[in-house]
Design a protein around this motif. Structure first.
Motif, mmCIF file in Angstrom:
data_model
loop_
_atom_site.group_PDB
_atom_site.id
_atom_site.type_symbol
_atom_site.label_atom_id
_atom_site.label_comp_id
_atom_site.label_asym_id
_atom_site.label_seq_id
_atom_site.Cartn_x
_atom_site.Cartn_y
_atom_site.Cartn_z
ATOM 1 N N VAL C 98 44.345 45.118 74.475
ATOM 2 C CA VAL C 98 44.912 44.021 73.695
ATOM 3 C C VAL C 98 46.092 44.582 72.910
ATOM 4 O O VAL C 98 45.933 45.540 72.152
ATOM 5 C CB VAL C 98 43.868 43.419 72.733
ATOM 6 N N GLY C 99 47.260 43.991 73.146
ATOM 7 C CA GLY C 99 48.455 44.477 72.465
ATOM 8 C C GLY C 99 49.390 45.241 73.382
ATOM 9 O O GLY C 99 50.504 45.567 72.988
ATOM 10 N N GLN C 100 48.946 45.534 74.594
ATOM 11 C CA GLN C 100 49.824 46.290 75.500
ATOM 12 C C GLN C 100 51.065 45.464 75.826
ATOM 13 O O GLN C 100 50.960 44.311 76.237
ATOM 14 C CB GLN C 100 49.086 46.670 76.787
ATOM 15 N N PRO C 101 52.266 46.055 75.695
ATOM 16 C CA PRO C 101 53.475 45.292 76.000
ATOM 17 C C PRO C 101 53.649 45.097 77.500
ATOM 18 O O PRO C 101 53.466 46.037 78.274
ATOM 19 C CB PRO C 101 54.602 46.156 75.420
ATOM 20 N N LEU C 102 53.967 43.862 77.900
ATOM 21 C CA LEU C 102 54.197 43.603 79.317
ATOM 22 C C LEU C 102 55.575 43.015 79.583
ATOM 23 O O LEU C 102 56.006 42.934 80.733
ATOM 24 C CB LEU C 102 53.091 42.705 79.888
ATOM 25 N N ALA C 103 56.248 42.595 78.545
ATOM 26 C CA ALA C 103 57.626 42.128 78.696
ATOM 27 C C ALA C 103 58.292 42.218 77.330
ATOM 28 O O ALA C 103 57.619 42.262 76.295
ATOM 29 C CB ALA C 103 57.670 40.693 79.216
ATOM 30 N N ALA C 104 59.624 42.263 77.345
ATOM 31 C CA ALA C 104 60.370 42.298 76.084
ATOM 32 C C ALA C 104 61.518 41.308 76.179
ATOM 33 O O ALA C 104 62.069 41.088 77.265
ATOM 34 C CB ALA C 104 60.900 43.704 75.824
ATOM 35 N N VAL C 105 61.840 40.716 75.041
ATOM 36 C CA VAL C 105 62.962 39.783 74.983
ATOM 37 C C VAL C 105 63.855 40.174 73.807
ATOM 38 O O VAL C 105 63.412 40.850 72.876
ATOM 39 C CB VAL C 105 62.490 38.321 74.788
ATOM 40 N N VAL C 106 65.117 39.753 73.872
ATOM 41 C CA VAL C 106 66.016 39.986 72.745
ATOM 42 C C VAL C 106 66.632 38.666 72.319
ATOM 43 O O VAL C 106 66.808 37.753 73.134
ATOM 44 C CB VAL C 106 67.141 40.992 73.087
ATOM 45 N N ALA C 107 66.938 38.566 71.016
ATOM 46 C CA ALA C 107 67.550 37.348 70.484
ATOM 47 C C ALA C 107 68.304 37.715 69.215
ATOM 48 O O ALA C 107 68.246 38.857 68.754
ATOM 49 C CB ALA C 107 66.485 36.292 70.199
ATOM 50 N N GLU C 108 68.990 36.730 68.661
ATOM 51 C CA GLU C 108 69.864 36.987 67.517
ATOM 52 C C GLU C 108 69.092 37.252 66.226
ATOM 53 O O GLU C 108 69.657 37.742 65.257
ATOM 54 C CB GLU C 108 70.827 35.808 67.298
ATOM 55 N N SER C 109 67.830 36.868 66.180
ATOM 56 C CA SER C 109 67.021 37.180 64.999
ATOM 57 C C SER C 109 65.609 37.496 65.470
ATOM 58 O O SER C 109 65.233 37.168 66.595
ATOM 59 C CB SER C 109 66.982 35.997 64.020
ATOM 60 N N ARG C 110 64.851 38.110 64.603
ATOM 61 C CA ARG C 110 63.473 38.422 64.952
ATOM 62 C C ARG C 110 62.676 37.135 65.188
ATOM 63 O O ARG C 110 61.870 37.047 66.104
ATOM 64 C CB ARG C 110 62.835 39.246 63.825
ATOM 65 N N ALA C 111 62.926 36.113 64.358
ATOM 66 C CA ALA C 111 62.185 34.862 64.513
ATOM 67 C C ALA C 111 62.481 34.242 65.879
ATOM 68 O O ALA C 111 61.570 33.798 66.579
ATOM 69 C CB ALA C 111 62.544 33.889 63.387
ATOM 70 N N LEU C 112 63.764 34.240 66.274
ATOM 71 C CA LEU C 112 64.118 33.679 67.575
ATOM 72 C C LEU C 112 63.530 34.522 68.703
ATOM 73 O O LEU C 112 63.084 33.986 69.720
ATOM 74 C CB LEU C 112 65.643 33.602 67.715
ATOM 75 N N ALA C 113 63.517 35.831 68.517
ATOM 76 C CA ALA C 113 62.936 36.698 69.545
ATOM 77 C C ALA C 113 61.448 36.397 69.703
ATOM 78 O O ALA C 113 60.924 36.362 70.821
ATOM 79 C CB ALA C 113 63.160 38.166 69.182
ATOM 80 N N GLU C 114 60.763 36.145 68.586
ATOM 81 C CA GLU C 114 59.337 35.797 68.685
ATOM 82 C C GLU C 114 59.151 34.444 69.356
ATOM 83 O O GLU C 114 58.207 34.234 70.119
ATOM 84 C CB GLU C 114 58.678 35.829 67.300
#
Lengths: 248, 107, 653
Positions: C98-114
């Motif tokens: 639980v918690g293992q990263p399987l993909a990553a995204v980028v965005a202009e802010s942390r909130a948008l990335a989430e």
């Protein structure tokens, strides 16, 4: 830990707050419970109605106490009026979180959030508090808000002369949620014993009035909760609270 | 300013722009408690003037006790929110990694 | 010259003027206005097959980084057999905790990335999960046998068996992990919250297939590491990769939830110790079995703590024959790694609770039983193979007993021996007092200690020294701050560099030494409330022998801080079952801190010019074993930590 997108509305008065509420809104007071839940995206309101700017006062009138729902827990803690007339509230609020969270957290927020481990609710129940709602309704006992209804104030009757009270809690660490807590108010012709998360212990109160020992009364209070260790905690805390409030 | 006028306005700013908040009203004894810049002030109806007149009356005078240390927050003194009468100092307890607020109220 | 040396003096922490006033500059304080924020899609399942549905163009997946970002290599200690199960940068088709990263995204802010991260559609097919390490496949194996163990057990007058468990713990540094990466002038600069600058540079170079020259790693102020920042997070190479691919800076600041889910955890071992005693209470032989719950993958440093546990299992006792087996098992949990103590607290807990159990079984006073078995001559090569360089265990114990006096409550005693230092460290010193060291502080006080050492050599005032750490462009080489090594290794490198300067050289030194052994005696005084089971530690006595103490103020701070962390491990902390959050994982607060009495004995190490040893982990090693022995004395039976009110109350019934 950033919240999902939401609309943010600042309410300057209770009327504005009620008008801004719809079925998919949440009320923001001190934010000490709601904001962490939103940051974890466990709660995702479409709109947040911020009532923290609505003034809240601690008032005494004809001996009775009225606390505005937006009064900060820190204000409750430092109030000389409360320390003098309703010391149980000060004893209880010191178990709520930490100084930093009490600086923002409100009494109304604690009551409405209704976490079963909320120390202030336990103390208010022992004090026979009444909850005043924006609709004009007033509620004794467990608070259930109707749609579009807001808690605006809490009223606490005056205590009799020579009343004594005690709030005793057990928590793993200072400031964490209590595993068990007990609020006791003893007056010449009234005994109140509230158990955290379980409400008033009527049988224990009757036993105290009938002159039972603190240990015997405490055993009756413990029957309100489940789990043998939880019962042992409630029994011991009730006994200590009764003794602290002057009942042997 | 009358007692009624005083307690009618729960929030105001004084002439320094500092927020003064009415926190407590005892109608039975006609006593009010205001909060300003992290300090509480009690006002009795028979002595009411205006909350902007709050001067550190003798009972609220501050005893500034500077322990061995240095001023770590000079800005607070100059900012409008600072009370101007208290100084934040880092006390001689750096070993424990603590800074103490050394301003204490005289009883 | 003419400035008095401050070596051995309680010089106040120079960094505190900055850190306590809020003027520290931590990773998230570094402003790069056009930085993108990275967020990770993490598994909600302990074990599942998964399929990513329609990943967007800016979604990084195992497929999109395949062949371009390599997982970090495993570097096992010598003699360890290790399965090749590195932690993938991003999970490929199967998630294992639980918690293992399987993909990553980028965005202009942390909130948008989430927001983006939660919109990534993943279809999971849950698979059975292994929770109990006894049922897990073996990833790490080690064994050691010396002397006639079978014969010793056959002729023993007494055989004592002790079986104990230490749960997994979360390091929970005040500042979480994270990285910020940006292309600058054709090179990649990576800021990271880390206990080292040069190791992350080497790991990033390996992972991104770049040369170290193309990389600059900068470590700003660090708000605590406790071992958990000694391992490069698997997320970091991806942050660096994204910055290089996108041509824009990329930032990932781990949030508190991620820190609990995905940062390496500590401890998580169980062990059996069997001791063979002769009729006089002397230990003839030790048998040990250590089972470590290593989690789903091997991070570079995952195999180290169980190996250290095994190597220190003889503690401070002269044991001629040993037979120790270590098994590291694979479970569907976040990997473990070094956490303050990193095998030393586990070893101390296993041997010191076994000694108390033995004392009870043999009808001997536990303090007397320890005295009969102490190592008394140094250097001492243990049967397990490490060589204790110096010490005086009995003097530590005597001093601790003196300091505890005649307390109310139940007392528990524990000894500890810990390896510290080793490998090398690099430093350079200039005439005008610029000191560059490979050691990287996370709050310990490097700027003070290294300045004291350089000032002493150069005849300058401590305030005339500038200490520069944590930048691979500024510091030529280095290892970092692990294993309580900074004073002994970094400090000795500074001393050697200053000597070089004074001898007419360029003022550069690479100091190498074998590891040194700190020791100590701890006594805990506890009270148990029989009605509720609540345990209160009333007093902790810590007597440590860390060789020459350069700065007793800092050394005591390390002891007290470590002991409070050990107190948390004893009374409050455990990750059992579901992953924890700060809502349910209790950390000690100021309210739980007991009275302390500390003292130092100084048996200088012969391995470095300062005579110094490590002190950063002592409190976490000695305090839990002492508290466990005190609780056992109070309750009348053996329990494993954490000693919660409910557990103790049940034991008392």
């Amino acid at each position: 830990m950033k919240p999902a997108p939401f609309e943010y509305v600042v309410a300057g008065s209770w009327d504005e707050a009620v008008a801004a509420l719809d079925g998919d809104s949440r009320v923001l007071a001190g934010g000490q419970s709601l904001v962490p839940l939103m940051n974890q995206r466990l709660v995702r309101p479409r709109r947040l109605v911020d009532i923290s700017g609505i003034p809240g006062l601690i008032e005494r009138r004809r001996g009775a106490l009225r606390i505005g729902a937006t009064v900060r827990q820190a204000a409750l803690e430092r109030s000389t009026l409360i320390a003098g007339g309703w010391p149980l509230l000060r004893q209880a609020v010191r178990h709520v979180g930490h100084p930093a969270t009490r600086a923002r957290g409100t009494i109304g927020g604690s009551v409405v959030h209704a976490d079963p481990r909320a120390e202030l609710i336990c103390a208010l129940i022992a004090l026979d508090a009444r909850f005043t709602l924006s609709s004009g309704r007033a509620v004794h006992g467990p608070l259930q808000l109707g749609p579009g209804e807001l808690l605006t104030a809490i009223e606490v009757p005056r205590l009799q002369p020579f009343a004594k009270s005690a709030f005793v809690a057990y928590a793993r660490t200072s400031g964490s949620f209590a595993d068990a807590a007990v609020a006791v108010v003893l007056e010449p012709d009234r005994a109140a014993d509230a158990v955290l998360g379980a409400g008033r212990a009527g049988e224990a109160e009757a036993a105290v009035r009938a002159g039972a020992s603190a240990t015997d009364a405490a055993a009756l209070a413990a029957d309100l909760v489940d789990g043998d260790h939880h019962r042992a905690l409630v029994a011991e805390l009730t006994r200590r609270a009764l003794v602290e409030a002057g009942h042997a | 300013m009358t007692w009624e006028e005083l307690i009618a306005e729960p929030r105001r700013r004084d002439e320094h722009g500092v927020l003064v908040v009415l926190e407590e009203v005892d109608h039975d004894t006609r006593t009010a408690v205001f909060r300003r810049a992290g300090e509480s002030f009690t006002v009795r109806a028979d002595k009411v003037t205006s909350p902007s007149d709050f001067k550190p009356a003798p009972e609220f005078a501050l005893e500034v006790k500077v322990l061995t240390g240095e001023i770590v927050d000079e800005d607070a003194e100059r900012s409008p929110a600072g009370s101007g009468r208290a100084r934040v100092v880092a006390a001689g307890v750096a070993a424990a990694g603590l800074a103490l607020l050394a301003a204490r109220r005289r009883r | 010259m003419g400035v008095a040396s401050t070596l051995g003096q309680p010089v106040r922490r120079r960094e505190d003027a900055r850190l306590l006033a809020g003027r520290g500059r931590f990773l998230d304080d570094i402003e790069l206005p056009d930085a993108l924020h990275m967020a990770f899609v993490r598994s909600p399942h302990p074990h599942a097959r998964f399929e990513l549905k329609r990943p967007g163009r800016l979604t990084f997946t195992a497929a999109s980084v395949a062949g371009r970002v390599a997982p970090p290599q495993i570097v096992p200690p010598p003699g360890l057999t290790v399965e090749p199960i590195p932690h993938p940068v991003l999970a490929d088709g199967i998630v294992r905790y639980v918690g293992q990263p399987l993909a990553a995204v980028v965005a202009e802010s942390r909130a948008l990335a989430e927001d983006l991260a939660e919109r990534v559609e993943v279809e999971y097919e849950p698979l059975p999960a292994v929770d109990d390490p006894r049922a897990g496949e073996t990833m790490v194996r080690w064994e050691k046998s010396e002397g006639d163990v079978a014969g010793a057990f056959a002729r023993a007058a007494h055989v004592v068996r002790s079986e104990r468990v230490i749960p997994r713990l979360v390091a929970a540094p005040m500042e979480t992990r994270g990285a910020l990466a940006a292309m600058e002038g054709g090179r990649l600069t990576v800021w990271t919250s880390s206990q080292s600058a040069h190791r992350p540079r080497a790991q990033l170079a390996q992972s991104l297939r770049m040369s170290e020259d193309e990389l600059r790693v900068i470590v700003p102020d660090v708000g605590g590491g406790f071992g958990s920042k000694g391992t490069l997070p698997v997320e970091t190479p991806l942050v660096a990769f994204a910055a290089r691919e996108l041509g824009r800076p990329v930032r990932w600041i781990e949030d508190r939830r991620e820190n609990f889910l995905a940062a390496p955890q500590g401890r998580g071992i169980s062990g059996v110790v069997e001791l063979a005693f002769d009729a006089e209470g002397r230990i003839l032989a030790l048998r040990g079995r250590v089972l470590a719950d290593l989690g789903a993958y091997l991070l570079p440093s995952t195999p180290i703590p169980p190996h250290t546990t095994a190597m220190l299992l003889a503690g401070c006792y002269d044991i001629p024959a040993v037979e120790v087996f270590v098994t590291g098992a694979r479970t569907h949990k976040v990997p473990t790694g070094p956490y303050r103590g990193a095998g030393r607290p586990e070893a101390a807990y296993l041997i010191e609770t076994a000694m108390d159990t033995a004392a009870r079984q043999l009808g001997v006073d536990p303090i007397e039983l320890r005295r009969r078995n102490f190592v008394r001559a140094f250097p001492h090569r243990t049967a397990l193979g490490w060589t204790y360089d110096s010490g005086d265990f009995e003097a530590c114990l005597d001093r601790a007993l003196e300091l505890v006096g005649e307390p109310e409550g139940h007392i528990g005693v524990a000894m500890c021996v810990e390896r510290s230092a080793g490998l090398f460290e690099h430093a350079s010193v200039t005439r005008d007092g610029e000191v560059r060291v490979g050691s990287v502080p996370a709050g310990q006080g490097h700027e003070t200690v290294f300045a004291q050492i350089a000032a002493d050599k150069l005849g300058l005032d401590v305030d005339q020294i500038t200490v520069i750490t944590g930048d691979t462009d500024e510091v030529a080489d280095g290892v970092g701050s692990f294993a309580s090594r900074s004073t002994a290794m970094g400090g000795s490198a500074v001393a050697a560099a200053a000597d070089d300067l004074l001898a007419g050289g360029p003022g550069v030194a690479r100091f190498e030494s074998e590891q040194v052994f700190t020791s100590g005696a701890y006594v805990a005084v506890v009270e148990v409330d029989p009605a509720t089971g609540a345990v209160r530690v009333v007093k902790l006595v810590a007597v440590d022998d860390a060789g020459r103490i350069i700065n007793p103020l800092l050394a005591e701070g390390q002891v007290v801080g470590g002991a409070v962390q050990g107190l948390g491990a004893s009374l409050l902390e455990a990750v059992d079952g579901a992953p924890a959050t700060l809502h349910d994982y209790s950390l000690p607060t100021a309210g739980e801190i007991p009275a302390f009495a500390t003292a130092f004995l100084e048996s200088p190490s012969p391995h470095n010019p300062l005579g110094a040893k490590g002190i950063g982990e002592s409190g976490t090693i000695g305090a839990p074993a002492a508290i466990a022995n005190a609780v056992a004395a109070a309750v009348g039976m053996r329990l494993d930590p954490p000693f919660t009110a409910e557990k103790v109350w049940r034991a008392l019934r």
